[in-house]
Design an enzyme around this catalytic site. Sequence first.
Site: not given
Length: 391
Positions: A146, A174-176, A179
Amino acid sequence: MSESPRTARPLAGIRVVDLSKILAGPYVGMTLADLGADVIKVEHPDGGDPTRQWGPPFQGEDATYYLATNRNKRSVTVDLKSEAGRDTVDRLLREADVVVENFRPGSSLQRLYDYRDLSERHPHLIVLHISAFGDHGPMRDEPGYDMVAQAAAGLMSLTGEPDGPPVKAGYAMGDLGAALFGAIGVLSALVERARTGLGQYLTTSLYETQLALHINWATGYFATGQTPHRLGSGHPNLVPYQAFPAADGYVVIAVGNDSLWTRLCGVLDRAALADDPRFRTNADRVTNRDDLVALIEDALAARTVAEWCAVLQEAGVPAAPIRDLHEVYTSPHTEALGIVSTVEHPTAGPIRQVGFPVNYHGRRPEVRTAPPLLGQHTDDVWEELHARSGE
């Protein structure tokens, strides 16, 4: 709103095979599980998802990081690289609707589970592939977590005080971001499959979704050619719209139009500022940001955060204290929303979870089951497969 006889499980009957790990992929899987899908999390027998050990803190056998993104799922253990493991996964995919994976581009696992091969055997499958930097371009094969994506995609250049070092966002944006866009992609692909009967291959990345979230920062850059820089809590297009120091802490004030600006001047007992040519319109205020911020800070210095919030809110000027998580989760407002649930975990006992943030006819999707232990449902899932195949 009156209760509906319908349950808040719009994806009931959808089966998802979650081959992902860490955060972005598991968050997609949890989102689909919250919405009622049967999500089977496939993990390696030797340790499973690495986030099980991303602690302290731990509850029971697993780190709270893992517990945050894996509720409402079932866990089975499979070695994806073994022949027996591939056969087992293929049997799962016969009855699955969606696959979520974040195999590194060009890796052996991505080659073993290449979509072209999968689609020949299972044309109904919707496969979501999440990577760090996307499936094309010179950065395609670079590894990334992330914070690497936050750096490479510009977020850290926009976060922090102007004269301080770059800072990552407090959440794993970044990850969320990947997602949430990935989940949107899956849901839209399910709608299309209902029309065509065919699945498809979806790709997204931490990098691409960060660009999508630049929104006004990017369009401002495109229009002017000027590279934006960190503004602390300030807004690039609105002033005043940031955190200001009061006598005992910081108060956030958000002035989104000229009418609110006039009201703020009255509350601050600085009515003359509303007619000051430097600050009359929002464009004027953005141009003269530094001068105005200094004047507002001087006006706020004598009273506490609570005092300012009370008078600002009474005048209809959006304002709030900066709360920590203890204050947030002991807030009567949070309690009234009913977004925090408690569920019984096999080894940790009762654990609290922040639920899905959308209500369906007044019903919030429930936290049905705790995040599973490693391989907790292996036997159950295999028995289901054998029963369906008549073996």
